[in-house]
Scaffold this active site. Structure first.
Site, PDB file in Angstrom:
ATOM      1  N   GLU A   1       0.891  -1.169   0.000  1.00 50.24           N
ATOM      2  CA  GLU A   1       0.000   0.000   0.000  1.00 50.24           C
ATOM      3  C   GLU A   1       0.924   1.212   0.000  1.00 50.24           C
ATOM      4  OE1 GLU A   1      -2.879   0.057   3.247  1.00 50.24           O
ATOM      5  OE2 GLU A   1      -2.605   2.217   3.375  1.00 50.24           O
TER       6      GLU A   1
ATOM      7  N   ARG B   1       1.308  10.195   0.465  1.00 48.30           N
ATOM      8  CA  ARG B   1       1.806  11.223   1.391  1.00 48.30           C
ATOM      9  C   ARG B   1       3.055  11.877   0.824  1.00 48.30           C
ATOM     10  NH1 ARG B   1       1.421   7.817   7.136  1.00 48.30           N
ATOM     11  NH2 ARG B   1      -0.551   6.814   6.624  1.00 48.30           N
TER      12      ARG B   1
ATOM     13  N   THR C   1      -3.725   6.531   1.964  1.00 51.87           N
ATOM     14  CA  THR C   1      -3.862   7.969   2.216  1.00 51.87           C
ATOM     15  C   THR C   1      -4.487   8.687   1.025  1.00 51.87           C
ATOM     16  OG1 THR C   1      -1.762   7.712   3.441  1.00 51.87           O
ATOM     17  CG2 THR C   1      -2.724   9.887   3.409  1.00 51.87           C
TER      18      THR C   1
ATOM     19  N   LYS D   1     -10.881  -0.406   6.654  1.00 52.69           N
ATOM     20  CA  LYS D   1      -9.669  -0.240   7.437  1.00 52.69           C
ATOM     21  C   LYS D   1     -10.074   0.079   8.878  1.00 52.69           C
ATOM     22  CE  LYS D   1      -5.150   1.286   6.835  1.00 52.69           C
ATOM     23  NZ  LYS D   1      -4.156   0.968   5.832  1.00 52.69           N
TER      24      LYS D   1
HETATM   25  O1  LIG Z   1       0.338   6.012   9.394  1.00 52.43           O
HETATM   26  C1  LIG Z   1       0.967   5.003   9.538  1.00 52.43           C
HETATM   27  C2  LIG Z   1       0.701   3.816   8.735  1.00 52.43           C
HETATM   28  O2  LIG Z   1      -0.645   3.717   8.514  1.00 52.43           O
HETATM   29  C3  LIG Z   1       1.226   2.589   9.340  1.00 52.43           C
HETATM   30  O3  LIG Z   1       1.222   2.641  10.717  1.00 52.43           O
HETATM   31  P1  LIG Z   1       2.472   2.082  11.500  1.00 52.43           P
HETATM   32  O4  LIG Z   1       3.668   2.876  11.047  1.00 52.43           O
HETATM   33  O5  LIG Z   1       2.146   2.310  12.933  1.00 52.43           O
HETATM   34  O6  LIG Z   1       2.619   0.632  11.151  1.00 52.43           O
HETATM   35  C1  LIG Z   2      -3.264   4.960   7.405  1.00 54.10           C
HETATM   36  C2  LIG Z   2      -4.153   4.828   6.282  1.00 54.10           C
HETATM   37  O1  LIG Z   2      -5.074   4.091   6.312  1.00 54.10           O
HETATM   38  C3  LIG Z   2      -3.902   5.616   5.137  1.00 54.10           C
HETATM   39  O2  LIG Z   2      -3.001   6.449   5.187  1.00 54.10           O
HETATM   40  O3  LIG Z   2      -4.590   5.439   4.136  1.00 54.10           O
END
Ligand SMILES: O=C[C@H](O)COP(=O)(O)O
Ligand SMILES: CC(=O)C(=O)O
Length: 219
Positions: free
Chosen positions: A42, A46, A70, A130
């Site tokens: 994924e 960002r 994101t 999610k």
């Molecule tokens: O924003 C972070 C991502 O969604 C993944 O989360 P993580 O770094 O805690 O695994």
């Molecule tokens: C964290 C998440 O679900 C996203 O950035 O899409």
């Protein structure tokens, strides 16, 4: 959303969530994940490199399941799918983004952590969402509580998940897989530590299989 995407993700038990700073890292990253037995990523919108990174992965690794995270707007849905993303993930439930995807039969996994958000997903006939940020919003206990009234809804918890707490989540029958960045940390990618990423990906898949095996295939 497409059950086939959810079924594929369920096979691995984990989804690497990537923040890609340089598009040139997309190819060795995809290779490391595929070699590690986790042909899935994924790529979060960002960074400016996300769209090109998705394009490189989707083109060079057609068997890999590459999605976009994101995703906050319809424009980003178009950019992601145009680059080859096979699924869309959003941190929260944005009805505009969700309906845009559903109307185009684009698999979409919006973030839902409250009964009100789960209700919106269920109302649209969605079967998988999610759960983000998982650890901050009650973790596995909250997912179990949400699953009681919303019996048909499945979750991909993400946020604060690591090998140490993976079992708590994969032990929930409504959890498809867990998202996480622990096997694709930014510093590993930027320092070119793709062997380490491959090792962490292999370990993650093995751990998920072990946890699920111990649960007698409950999931
Ligand atoms: O924003 C972070 C991502 O969604 C993944 O989360 P993580 O770094 O805690 O695994
Ligand atoms: C964290 C998440 O679900 C996203 O950035 O899409």
């Amino acid at each position: 959303m497409s059950l086939s995407i959810a079924d594929k993700i369920r096979e691995w038990g984990v989804v690497p969530v990537v923040v890609l700073q340089r598009a040139k890292d997309a190819e060795p990253l995809a290779e490391a994940l595929c070699d590690g037995g986790l042909p899935c990523a994924e790529i979060t919108f960002r960074t400016v490199a996300a769209q090109e990174g998705i394009h490189i992965m989707a083109e060079k690794f057609p068997d890999m399941l590459v999605g976009a995270g994101t995703v906050l707007s319809r424009q980003q849905v178009d950019a992601a799918t145009g680059a080859g993303a096979k699924f869309i993930v959003s941190p929260g439930f944005d009805a505009e983004v969700v309906d845009y995807c559903l109307g185009r039969e684009i698999p979409v996994f919006p973030g839902c952590v409250t009964p009100s958000e789960a209700a919106q997903a269920v109302k649209r006939g969605m079967q998988a969402v999610k759960f983000f940020p998982a650890e901050s919003f009650g973790g596995a206990a909250a997912i179990k509580a949400l699953s009681a009234p919303y019996t048909g809804l499945h979750f991909i918890p993400t946020g604060g998940i690591a090998p140490e707490n993976l079992e708590k989540y994969l032990g929930c029958s409504s959890v498809i897989a867990c998202g996480g960045s622990w096997m694709v940390k930014g510093n590993l990618i930027e320092e070119g530590k793709f062997d380490e990423i491959k090792r962490l990906a292999t370990e993650a898949v093995k751990l998920a299989a072990k946890i699920r095996g111990a649960k007698g295939g409950e999931l």
